[in-house]
Every structure is written in C-alpha cells, then in structure tokens.
Motif scaffolding. Structure first.
Motif, PDB file in Angstrom:
ATOM      1  N   LYS A   1       0.808  -1.219   0.000  1.00  9.33           N
ATOM      2  CA  LYS A   1       0.000   0.000   0.000  1.00  9.33           C
ATOM      3  C   LYS A   1       0.841   1.270   0.000  1.00  9.33           C
TER       4      LYS A   1
ATOM      5  N   SER B   1     -10.706   4.071  -1.665  1.00 10.16           N
ATOM      6  CA  SER B   1     -10.892   2.651  -1.353  1.00 10.16           C
ATOM      7  C   SER B   1     -11.566   1.949  -2.524  1.00 10.16           C
TER       8      SER B   1
ATOM      9  N   HIS C   1      -6.405  11.469   2.892  1.00 11.83           N
ATOM     10  CA  HIS C   1      -6.892  10.104   2.706  1.00 11.83           C
ATOM     11  C   HIS C   1      -8.019  10.111   1.671  1.00 11.83           C
TER      12      HIS C   1
ATOM     13  N   SER D   1      -8.143  -1.314   3.628  1.00 15.78           N
ATOM     14  CA  SER D   1      -8.744  -1.248   2.301  1.00 15.78           C
ATOM     15  C   SER D   1      -7.684  -1.497   1.232  1.00 15.78           C
TER      16      SER D   1
ATOM     17  N   ASN E   1      -6.136  -0.518  -1.504  1.00 12.15           N
ATOM     18  CA  ASN E   1      -5.799   0.593  -2.394  1.00 12.15           C
ATOM     19  C   ASN E   1      -4.455   1.141  -1.939  1.00 12.15           C
TER      20      ASN E   1
ATOM     21  N   GLU F   1     -16.024   2.132   4.307  1.00 14.85           N
ATOM     22  CA  GLU F   1     -15.377   1.344   5.338  1.00 14.85           C
ATOM     23  C   GLU F   1     -16.274   1.244   6.575  1.00 14.85           C
TER      24      GLU F   1
END
Ligand code: TXA
Ligand code: MG
Length: 324
Positions: A51, A146, A224, A138, A140, A175
C-alpha cells in the motif's frame, strides 16, 4: 499481474496463499481488503509495503466468530452487545488486547488495544478456513480511494499482489464504522457504513465524538481517499471544465457545464450513495477533469460518513489532519 478469481472458486487458493504469508485482496461487505495473516509479522509488513502506507496506522483484525474475537481481545458487556447486534457487519470495535492474542504488534502499531471486525461473506469464510485472524486495510494504495470492485483493485495494486478475489461490487461501499467503549460510554472514532443512529439505537445514548487519545484513526492524513482531481464540495453551480458528482433528483446551476456526471443516488438515498461513492469518484477522476464539483449531500445517517470521506478527498494533500 494479479490472478483474479471469482469468490465462489477462490477459497482454497486464497487460504493457501494467506497461510504462506502472502497478501490477497478479498471482498468484504464494506470495501475490498488487502488481507494478510494477522499473526505473521512478515505478512503484515507486506500489506504496508504494497500500500505504501505510513507505518503508524494500526490495522483492523478480521475474525470469523465470537470465540476468535474473545481469544484476541476482552469484550466488555457494552462491546458484546454491539457485537451481538451488528456482527457480522460493518462495525469495528476497538478493544483491550489480550497478552496471548497472537496478533503481531505491527497490526496494532504496538498499542494495547486492537480493532476487531467480523465481516460478512468471503472475508469471514476465508478467516474460518485459515483458522487465524486477517489484518486487512482497504485494498488501495495509501491515500487513494478505497476499492469497491475487483477491477479497481486490479488497476491500483494488480502489479503488486498475487491474487484478487472477485466478489462483485461491495454492497456497503464505505469502510466500517469504528467505535470504542470508554468507561461505559461509546466513542465514534470513524463514521462509516453503519450509521451512528443505528448504533445509538442499540446503546440508548448518543456517542462521544472524535478520538480522545493519541490514536490516530483512519484519516489522520487529511488527504486520505484523495483522487487525482481536486474536489470542490457543496458546489452551488458547475464551472466550465469541471466534472460533477451529483446527489438526488435535482441538479445545481449550470450542470450542463459538466464534462462528466455521476449521480450518487438519483433517488436521494444515502445507502445507495454510500455504495456508489468511491466508484463514482474514480469514474469522474478518470474523465480527466482537473476538478470535481460535488453537490451537497445531507449530513444525517450514512451522510455523516459520506461527508467525512468527501472532506478528506477535498483536503490539501499530504498535510496532517488538524483534528479536535
Ligand atoms: O471496512 C473496513 O473497515 C475495511 C475492510 C477491509 O474491512 N478495513 C479498513 O481498515 O478500513 P483500515 O486498516 O483501512 O482502517 C483501520 C482504521 C485505521 O485508520 C486505524 O486508525 C483504526 O482503524 N484503528 C486500528 N486499530 C486501532 C486502535 N487500536 N485504536 C484506534 N483506532 C484503530
Ligand atoms: Mg483505507
């Protein structure tokens, strides 16, 4: 490139790779997860590596049943009540970690608490088959949207992982909601796919908001969930060249200016909007527009989590989030 297997064919292969310490992208009801054996430090390290994620962010450990949860963490009566009400489902509980939990400290970032969740469907099945909890953020790259489809996972991480399990589009699309019981009160650490109202109905009280302690919940980084395009929230009109992320049956002024339009929910349904959020942002991002104008989304129910993700996607990039 990663192999993509349909969920009904993938159980054995996924479990074998996970047992060997590999990472596998798996569907859950919320978003796709990048899973690894939570008891294996090297496997968990591979998640961070894949990630490109800052290491200080602790991960959620996914369990298949209550017995596994109780072996890992101590559930107070209120946490157990929430687990009874919402597991399996899009709720994560932050709980005191047991000494003999077997959870690798990389998962908890060395904290004495652990975030636990019992997912629905393939996620729970593969944990059961493996017999061990799975750490799974997640699927990604760090700071990106995500993934809610196997195709989105493949585009983002396909060159870096061996297997993607395709369970179709994730039904919730956001999420999990993260909560923590503190002295008999429940604190909402991250709004998510289970609305605060639903949790509050079960506990009979309003939740506390914001993270009290040092822990850094999901987007401690303001950017994010950031798409490449700039996001302009609560737009009252569309400017030439912008893409439009719409909500509901009525359009804002000058909507015809939009070079691309995606409607989170024509009917104005927040559950549908949550399920569409990340895939629609991705679609508009791929339209090549440099800015995505976003129509106002109501703030109640799942609208709280949707607005939270939109605010993070719109925030200046790479700045720490000024919280509380
Ligand atoms: O729906 C979901 O929750 C997805 C799917 C794959 O299950 N997973 C997910 O995990 O979103 P992740 O790792 O991206 O988010 C975990 C969040 C982190 O941002 C972290 O701040 C918070 O949970 N967290 C983890 N452990 C914690 C702890 N001990 N105390 C407080 N927050 C914690
Ligand atoms: Mg994430």
């Amino acid at each position: 490139m990663a192999e993509i297997l349909s969920a009904d064919m993938a159980l054995e292969r996924a479990a074998a790779l996970l047992a060997a310490g590999e990472t596998v992208a798996i569907p859950t009801e919320t978003v796709y997860g990048l899973a690894a054996d939570a008891t294996n430090g090297e496997a968990v390290a591979r998640i961070f590596e894949t990630k490109g994620r800052p290491r200080f962010n602790p991960l959620i450990a996914h369990v298949s049943d209550m017995a596994m949860a109780e072996r890992i963490a101590v559930l107070d009566p209120l946490s157990r009540k929430l687990a009874d009400a919402f597991w399996p489902g899009p709720l994560t509980l932050v709980l005191p970690l047991r000494e003999e939990s077997g959870i690798h400290p990389l998962v908890t970032a060395g904290l004495d608490t652990v975030a636990l969740r019992m997912p629905k469907g393939f996620g729970a099945e593969v944990v059961r088959r493996l017999g061990r909890p799975l750490a799974a953020p997640s699927a990604n790259s760090s700071g990106r949207i995500s993934s809610t489809t196997a195709e989105a996972v493949a585009t983002d991480l396909g060159s870096r992982i061996a297997l993607i399990v395709d369970g179709g589009p994730t039904p919730v699309g956001l999420e999990s909601t993260i909560v923590k019981v503190e002295d008999g009160a429940v604190r909402l650490l991250r709004p998510g796919g289970l609305s605060a109202e639903e949790v509050e109905k079960v506990i009979g009280n309003p939740m506390l908001r914001g993270s009290a302690g040092a822990v850094v919940a999901p987007g401690m980084l303001a950017s994010h969930y950031a798409p490449a395009a700039r996001m302009r929230l609560d737009a009252a009109e569309v400017w030439p060249g912008e893409a439009l992320l719409a909500f509901g049956p009525k359009r804002v002024r000058a909507a015809e200016n939009a070079v691309a339009v995606a409607n989170l929910s024509e009917a104005g349904d927040l559950r549908e909007a949550a399920a569409n959020l990340f895939s629609h942002m991705l679609r508009l991002d791929r339209s090549g527009a440099t800015t995505i104008a976003v129509e106002p989304v109501p703030k109640h129910g799942l609208g709280e989590a949707i607005n939270d993700r939109l605010a993070r996607a719109a925030a200046p990039r790479d700045k720490p989030l000024a919280e509380e």
